[in-house]
Scaffold this motif. Structure first.
Motif, PDB file in Angstrom:
ATOM      1  N   ALA B  42       0.817  -1.216   0.000  1.00 46.10           N
ATOM      2  CA  ALA B  42       0.000   0.000   0.000  1.00 46.10           C
ATOM      3  C   ALA B  42       0.845   1.258   0.000  1.00 46.10           C
ATOM      4  N   ASP B  43       2.166   1.097  -0.072  1.00 40.15           N
ATOM      5  CA  ASP B  43       3.023   2.278  -0.105  1.00 40.15           C
ATOM      6  C   ASP B  43       3.746   2.423  -1.442  1.00 40.15           C
ATOM      7  N   ARG B  44       3.941   1.310  -2.135  1.00 43.22           N
ATOM      8  CA  ARG B  44       4.598   1.365  -3.453  1.00 43.22           C
ATOM      9  C   ARG B  44       4.117   0.163  -4.253  1.00 43.22           C
ATOM     10  N   LEU B  45       3.289   0.447  -5.225  1.00 44.61           N
ATOM     11  CA  LEU B  45       2.671  -0.609  -6.026  1.00 44.61           C
ATOM     12  C   LEU B  45       3.278  -0.597  -7.423  1.00 44.61           C
ATOM     13  N   ARG B  46       3.669  -1.791  -7.900  1.00 54.79           N
ATOM     14  CA  ARG B  46       4.283  -1.901  -9.225  1.00 54.79           C
ATOM     15  C   ARG B  46       3.384  -2.762 -10.106  1.00 54.79           C
ATOM     16  N   VAL B  47       2.958  -2.197 -11.219  1.00 50.75           N
ATOM     17  CA  VAL B  47       1.889  -2.801 -12.020  1.00 50.75           C
ATOM     18  C   VAL B  47       2.331  -2.998 -13.469  1.00 50.75           C
ATOM     19  N   LEU B  48       2.257  -4.212 -13.948  1.00 46.37           N
ATOM     20  CA  LEU B  48       2.465  -4.501 -15.369  1.00 46.37           C
ATOM     21  C   LEU B  48       1.202  -4.161 -16.138  1.00 46.37           C
ATOM     22  N   GLY B  75      10.699  -5.743  -9.801  1.00 45.14           N
ATOM     23  CA  GLY B  75       9.565  -6.072  -8.954  1.00 45.14           C
ATOM     24  C   GLY B  75       8.233  -5.759  -9.610  1.00 45.14           C
ATOM     25  N   LEU B 164      -4.034   3.543  -1.551  1.00 45.90           N
ATOM     26  CA  LEU B 164      -3.067   3.979  -2.564  1.00 45.90           C
ATOM     27  C   LEU B 164      -3.676   4.109  -3.950  1.00 45.90           C
ATOM     28  N   ALA B 165      -4.472   3.139  -4.341  1.00 39.74           N
ATOM     29  CA  ALA B 165      -4.958   3.126  -5.731  1.00 39.74           C
ATOM     30  C   ALA B 165      -6.276   2.374  -5.824  1.00 39.74           C
TER      31      ALA B 165
END
Lengths: 100, 235
Positions: B42-48, B75, B164-165
């Protein structure tokens, strides 16, 4: 589609879409300040070059690839990756947005 | 020549069939479906983010290998699939081996859930890509109950990642169709597109908390290629 975009305007920070076999990132357009558009439609099919001249923050045509987002509370970064025939991956920062 | 002839015949046949069907514009109830996701950062989300991937070709496999390489190095927590998950046409049944061949085998090793929407090829009726049979979307919704990595709890849904999103996903494939929908409700001006005008384009909790709001749709109205610029294939 324009109805949906009208509804999303003022709601969404970014609209993600495919359909076009390219990678494209556009800053907010005159019709909707504040909403970015990111197109990622080249993960299995590659299309031709552009026919329009709309300024893009990033664009890659004729190459397969994908996007990757890094989202934090204060910022989001859009990375674009293109993949050559020999599998070599090229990464480029397509856009960086900050809150406030 | 043969594909053009086949497409021409399909257009004529499709036009005749839909001309005989009643127009349906009654309001359609669009449920507010929330996708269930595993706990994500919830602090840093990495999305393909991928789209138009389901060809089964060397290109699909090469891009998937690149994704694995990037995710191993940088990541990844989540994926988004923007439609045309299958070419030339989507599976007609949730047990189709196509789900394994074009998705599970290819992206399973990434180990992240994918928020999926269908594309016009997934909703093919007479010709691959015609986008006229929204039952293809319903098959993919059914598959989401068999494979937790494939997240599509409805033709439209929302997915929340803490404060976060938030993502709202909408099946806009009928708006990218080359033939009028088999079911009148799915046609432009029909109940499905009309009922979703505002109700599906929203973020709730994340918006209230100041998080990032993302829309996931099949097609765009902003672009530099013929399809999104033209309103004939993405209405």
């Amino acid at each position: 589609m324009r109805d949906l975009y009208g509804a999303a305007c003022g709601v969404a920070d970014v609209i993600l879409s495919g359909h076009v076999h390219a990678l494209e990132v556009f800053a907010p357009q005159p019709g909707c300040a504040g909403m970015w558009t990111a197109v990622s439609g080249a993960a299995g099919e590659v299309g031709d070059g552009p026919v329009g001249v709309r300024p893009a923050a990033f664009a890659a045509y004729g190459q397969p690839g994908f996007l990757r987002l890094e989202i934090t509370p204060d910022a989001l970064t859009v990375w674009a990756y293109t993949v050559a025939e020999d599998g070599v991956v090229t990464a480029r920062e397509a856009a960086r947005l900050r809150r406030g | 020549m043969l594909p053009r002839l086949r497409m021409g015949l399909a257009l004529v046949l499709g036009g005749l069939l839909v001309a005989c069907a009643p127009r349906l514009t009654d309001n359609m109830n669009v449920p507010d479906v929330q996708a269930g996701l595993p706990t994500l950062p919830a602090d840093r989300l990495r999305v393909l983010v991928m789209g138009d991937q389901g060809t089964g070709t060397d290109v699909q496999w090469r891009v998937a290998a690149a994704m694995r390489e990037v995710c191993a190095r940088e990541g990844c927590d989540l994926g988004v699939g923007l439609g045309d998950n299958f070419y030339p046409s989507g599976p007609k049944d949730a047990s189709s081996p196509l789900f394994r061949e074009r998705f599970a085998d290819v992206y399973g090793p990434l180990g992240v859930p994918f928020l999926m929407v269908p594309g016009n090829h997934d909703e093919s009726w007479l010709v691959g890509g015609d986008g006229a049979d929204a039952r293809g979307a319903e098959v993919q919704v059914a598959y989401s109950r068999l494979n937790a990595q494939w997240v599509m709890p409805g033709r439209s849904y929302r997915a929340l990642v803490g404060a976060l999103a938030e993502f709202f996903a909408v099946d806009t494939a009928p708006l990218a169709a080359y033939l009028p929908g088999l079911r009148p409700a799915d046609r432009p001006g029909g109940a499905w597109p009309l009922s979703g005008r505002g109700s599906r384009a929203r973020c709730g909790a994340a918006g209230r908390a100041g998080g990032w709001c993302w829309g996931i749709t099949r097609c765009s109205v902003t672009g530099n290629t013929g399809m999104p610029v033209s309103t004939t294939t993405c209405r």
